[in-house]
Design an enzyme around this catalytic site. Structure first.
Site, mmCIF file in Angstrom:
data_model
loop_
_atom_site.group_PDB
_atom_site.id
_atom_site.type_symbol
_atom_site.label_atom_id
_atom_site.label_comp_id
_atom_site.label_asym_id
_atom_site.label_seq_id
_atom_site.Cartn_x
_atom_site.Cartn_y
_atom_site.Cartn_z
ATOM 1 N N LYS A 148 0.852 -1.184 0.000
ATOM 2 C CA LYS A 148 0.000 0.000 0.000
ATOM 3 C C LYS A 148 0.890 1.236 0.000
ATOM 4 O O LYS A 148 2.046 1.120 0.404
ATOM 5 C CB LYS A 148 -0.937 -0.018 1.188
ATOM 6 C CG LYS A 148 -0.323 0.506 2.491
ATOM 7 C CD LYS A 148 -1.371 0.802 3.518
ATOM 8 C CE LYS A 148 -0.912 1.875 4.454
ATOM 9 N NZ LYS A 148 -1.768 2.164 5.565
ATOM 10 N N HIS A 178 -2.316 -5.678 5.120
ATOM 11 C CA HIS A 178 -1.849 -6.575 6.179
ATOM 12 C C HIS A 178 -2.925 -6.838 7.238
ATOM 13 O O HIS A 178 -2.811 -7.795 7.997
ATOM 14 C CB HIS A 178 -0.531 -6.086 6.801
ATOM 15 C CG HIS A 178 -0.665 -4.849 7.614
ATOM 16 N ND1 HIS A 178 -0.616 -3.597 7.083
ATOM 17 C CD2 HIS A 178 -0.849 -4.682 8.936
ATOM 18 C CE1 HIS A 178 -0.761 -2.711 8.045
ATOM 19 N NE2 HIS A 178 -0.910 -3.335 9.170
ATOM 20 N N GLU A 216 -4.505 4.951 17.491
ATOM 21 C CA GLU A 216 -3.048 4.957 17.625
ATOM 22 C C GLU A 216 -2.643 6.051 18.602
ATOM 23 O O GLU A 216 -3.284 7.113 18.634
ATOM 24 C CB GLU A 216 -2.387 5.223 16.267
ATOM 25 C CG GLU A 216 -2.606 4.109 15.268
ATOM 26 C CD GLU A 216 -1.937 4.435 13.938
ATOM 27 O OE1 GLU A 216 -0.770 4.061 13.780
ATOM 28 O OE2 GLU A 216 -2.585 5.066 13.094
ATOM 29 N N HIS A 240 -7.808 -0.545 5.086
ATOM 30 C CA HIS A 240 -7.913 -1.475 6.214
ATOM 31 C C HIS A 240 -9.335 -1.554 6.784
ATOM 32 O O HIS A 240 -9.885 -2.627 6.981
ATOM 33 C CB HIS A 240 -6.965 -1.055 7.346
ATOM 34 C CG HIS A 240 -5.545 -0.898 6.908
ATOM 35 N ND1 HIS A 240 -4.913 -1.804 6.093
ATOM 36 C CD2 HIS A 240 -4.628 0.058 7.177
ATOM 37 C CE1 HIS A 240 -3.662 -1.410 5.887
ATOM 38 N NE2 HIS A 240 -3.473 -0.281 6.524
HETATM 39 P P1 NAP Z 1 11.697 3.043 2.678
HETATM 40 O O1 NAP Z 1 12.199 2.742 4.048
HETATM 41 O O2 NAP Z 1 11.799 4.421 2.151
HETATM 42 O O3 NAP Z 1 12.450 2.043 1.696
HETATM 43 C C1 NAP Z 1 12.347 2.159 0.305
HETATM 44 C C2 NAP Z 1 13.184 1.086 -0.338
HETATM 45 O O4 NAP Z 1 13.124 1.273 -1.752
HETATM 46 C C3 NAP Z 1 14.638 1.133 0.055
HETATM 47 O O5 NAP Z 1 15.132 -0.194 0.157
HETATM 48 C C4 NAP Z 1 15.305 1.838 -1.125
HETATM 49 O O6 NAP Z 1 16.619 1.434 -1.157
HETATM 50 C C5 NAP Z 1 14.454 1.287 -2.265
HETATM 51 N N1 NAP Z 1 14.459 2.118 -3.453
HETATM 52 C C6 NAP Z 1 14.199 3.436 -3.556
HETATM 53 N N2 NAP Z 1 14.300 3.849 -4.830
HETATM 54 C C7 NAP Z 1 14.623 2.753 -5.561
HETATM 55 C C8 NAP Z 1 14.871 2.538 -6.924
HETATM 56 N N3 NAP Z 1 14.823 3.521 -7.840
HETATM 57 N N4 NAP Z 1 15.178 1.283 -7.323
HETATM 58 C C9 NAP Z 1 15.243 0.266 -6.435
HETATM 59 N N5 NAP Z 1 15.012 0.419 -5.120
HETATM 60 C C10 NAP Z 1 14.715 1.646 -4.690
HETATM 61 O O7 NAP Z 1 10.177 2.598 2.511
HETATM 62 P P2 NAP Z 1 9.381 1.486 3.332
HETATM 63 O O8 NAP Z 1 8.837 2.106 4.558
HETATM 64 O O9 NAP Z 1 10.216 0.263 3.457
HETATM 65 O O10 NAP Z 1 8.131 1.237 2.372
HETATM 66 C C11 NAP Z 1 8.204 0.448 1.209
HETATM 67 C C12 NAP Z 1 6.783 0.318 0.632
HETATM 68 O O11 NAP Z 1 5.969 -0.310 1.615
HETATM 69 C C13 NAP Z 1 6.116 1.652 0.315
HETATM 70 O O12 NAP Z 1 5.227 1.470 -0.760
HETATM 71 C C14 NAP Z 1 5.295 1.929 1.579
HETATM 72 O O13 NAP Z 1 4.200 2.773 1.326
HETATM 73 C C15 NAP Z 1 4.862 0.527 1.918
HETATM 74 N N6 NAP Z 1 4.508 0.339 3.331
HETATM 75 C C16 NAP Z 1 5.432 0.541 4.307
HETATM 76 C C17 NAP Z 1 5.074 0.321 5.639
HETATM 77 C C18 NAP Z 1 6.067 0.506 6.745
HETATM 78 O O14 NAP Z 1 5.697 0.235 7.884
HETATM 79 N N7 NAP Z 1 7.301 0.919 6.486
HETATM 80 C C19 NAP Z 1 3.781 -0.079 5.961
HETATM 81 C C20 NAP Z 1 2.865 -0.287 4.935
HETATM 82 C C21 NAP Z 1 3.243 -0.081 3.628
HETATM 83 P P3 NAP Z 1 17.798 2.253 -1.882
HETATM 84 O O15 NAP Z 1 17.729 3.656 -1.398
HETATM 85 O O16 NAP Z 1 19.012 1.497 -1.489
HETATM 86 O O17 NAP Z 1 17.500 2.118 -3.308
#
Ligand code: NAP
Length: 484
Positions: A148, A178, A216, A240
């Site tokens: 999401k 989730h 929350e 959700h």
């Molecule tokens: P994040 O911490 O900002 O991580 C983003 C990831 O994407 C990093 O591994 C980054 O690594 C990689 N990335 C960025 N640009 C890229 C590119 N051009 N090519 C390949 N990899 C790239 O984000 P996140 O919180 O993990 O969230 C990831 C997804 O899950 C998003 O869609 C978010 O909305 C969703 N989500 C997250 C959560 C949560 O709790 N975190 C919950 C629900 C949904 P590099 O910088 O090394 O490329």
């Protein structure tokens, strides 16, 4: 009670965004727990990919820490961790570039289950789909998992669906919500459809109203600028809470089959009434308790984005016409607690002159904390005091059912990833379902934007704006007190 672990087939799982927050907090610790439980075959591999230029060895080292932080100590087995880390690989790949893809193609095996988890910003979903296809890595049997937010309105969700559909069939796409992976949420389906007890009274004739609450205590500090583009309606209600509402309201599917279940959920979404402005309360938390306000955290002095929303939703079908569903969710509230409460109607006539009256039966499904279910029933107060009635809870806590050890209840992500490997889409949203949810949400958001409605301020640590109380009071009802 010991839950049975059925190993999945050998797989290659590629996580795009493997250096990110979600991969570190949920996906990789979750995979370790499934490995520890014996569900992941030894020959399986998890391949991390992101732009960071690191080696597989570096990647394994960085994953050690999240396992230590996010897996309960009692489940940290050094030998198992070492075996799990040995299954990890890493390839530097930019979703928008061409480097790394040939190496990925060489690494991914043709004869095992292949899944590609897009744990990156949705703006990269199309690029990843395109390149997996171009480089001959994806085939007709592989699965892709998308996170999401799936769009921010109907048009963007439709565009995302189109960009994925250009290379993958709907049977290959696993859209994560989730909440659907939570034990209690699945139990809701078991309670409804594996027992005859509730079905005859699961309708407007016997159910007074339903409350769905996701509270929350945290604010949006640290990610305020992002959150300000979303708000509680887009972040929680459209996905959700909508899914929870669907599971309560849907008709029994003919079989516990992905499309049968999702067909029934879709029918509920299409039957949702438009929501009138008088049935919506939006709020923004104020400063307090040493913490900044929403406005400060969003870094947008003119923000009209809601960190809280409460709304009354009607469903126009035979089963539910006349039974309101009240939804509320917010940040910086009194407690971090989520529950669904189904309040049944009082008996049509009381034969008892009970001093405290007769309370309605309430079925409460707790999502957090302490996942479980409670049904309140009226019984006779024990003792010789005559026919005095009292309300008691019939409590089923999963911790108790599991002998007090919640460490064995799989986290939502663990369960959902295993479902991807098994090829079971039941707990994932279908493209038309997501679009239908946005089609209902869009006019609500467009309405308050066109009217220029401002969210009401509310005190941090409270239950939200006072107006939300009125939303219930004017119907002669009350929000339940939510306790952690
Ligand atoms: P994040 O911490 O900002 O991580 C983003 C990831 O994407 C990093 O591994 C980054 O690594 C990689 N990335 C960025 N640009 C890229 C590119 N051009 N090519 C390949 N990899 C790239 O984000 P996140 O919180 O993990 O969230 C990831 C997804 O899950 C998003 O869609 C978010 O909305 C969703 N989500 C997250 C959560 C949560 O709790 N975190 C919950 C629900 C949904 P590099 O910088 O090394 O490329």
């Amino acid at each position: 009670m010991v839950s049975r672990v059925i190993p999945v087939e050998t797989f290659d799982l590629v996580i795009f965004g493997a250096t990110g927050d979600l991969a570190h907090r949920k996906i990789l610790p979750g995979l370790y727990r499934r490995f520890l439980a014996g569900q992941i075959p030894a020959e399986s591999r998890t391949i991390g990919a992101a732009r960071s230029v690191i080696t597989s060895e570096d990647f394994r080292t960085t994953i050690d820490e999240p396992i230590a932080e996010f897996v309960p100590k009692s489940r940290q087995d050094p030998a198992a961790i070492a075996q799990f880390l040995a299954q990890l690989h890493y390839i530097p790949i930019d979703a928008k570039g061409e480097g790394g893809w040939p190496a990925l193609r060489d690494l991914v095996r043709p004869n095992v289950v292949k899944a590609f988890y897009f744990s990156v910003a949705p703006s990269l979903f199309g690029d990843l789909a395109e390149r997996l296809h171009q480089h001959g890595i994806a085939d007709a049997t592989c699965r892709i998992v998308v996170e999401k937010p799936f769009g921010r309105d109907l048009a963007s969700a439709h565009a995302l669906n189109q960009s994925l559909a250009a290379h993958f069939s709907e049977q290959q796409i696993y859209r994560i919500d989730h909440y659907l992976g939570k034990e209690t949420v699945q139990n809701l389906m078991a309670v409804r459809f594996a027992n005859i007890l509730f079905e005859p009274i699961w309708k407007a004739q016997y159910i007074d109203h339903v409350q769905i609450t996701v509270g929350e205590t945290v604010g949006v500090e640290g990610r305020g600028a992002y959150y300000d583009t979303s708000g509680a309606m887009r972040d929680m209600v459209q996905n959700h809470m909508m899914q929870l509402l669907c599971l309560i309201a849907m008709e029994p599917p003919y079989h516990f089959d992905p499309n049968a279940v999702r067909d029934e959920k879709l029918k509920v979404i299409r039957a949702l009434d438009p929501v009138e402005p008088k049935d919506i309360v939006r709020g923004q938390y104020l400063a307090g308790g040493g913490q900044g306000s929403y406005i400060e955290h969003s870094e947008n002095p003119d923000s009209r984005t809601e960190s809280y929303i409460a709304m009354k939703v009607g469903i126009s079908n035979w089963r539910w016409k006349g039974t309101p569903f009240y939804l509320r969710t917010g940040k910086r509230l009194r407690s971090r607690a989520s529950e669904i409460a189904i309040t049944f109607k009082a008996p049509p006539h009381s034969i008892f002159d009970n001093p405290g009256g007769i309370h309605e039966n309430v079925l409460v499904i707790r999502l957090q904390p302490n996942e479980g279910m409670t049904l309140t029933v009226m019984i006779k107060e024990p003792g010789p005091g005559g026919m005095r009635l009292t309300e008691v809870p019939l409590d089923m806590s999963f911790a108790d059912a599991l002998g007090g050890d919640l460490a064995d209840v799989p986290d939502a992500y663990e369960r959902l990833i295993m479902d991807v490997i098994r090829g079971n889409q039941t707990l994932f949203m279908r493209g038309d379902e997501v679009e239908a949810a946005w089609a209902w949400t869009d006019p609500i958001i467009n309405g308050w934007e066109a009217r220029g409605d401002k969210p009401r301020g509310y005190q941090p640590g409270s239950n939200g704006p006072d107006d939300a109380l009125m939303l219930m009071h004017r119907d002669g009802r009350r929000w339940r007190e939510i306790k952690e």
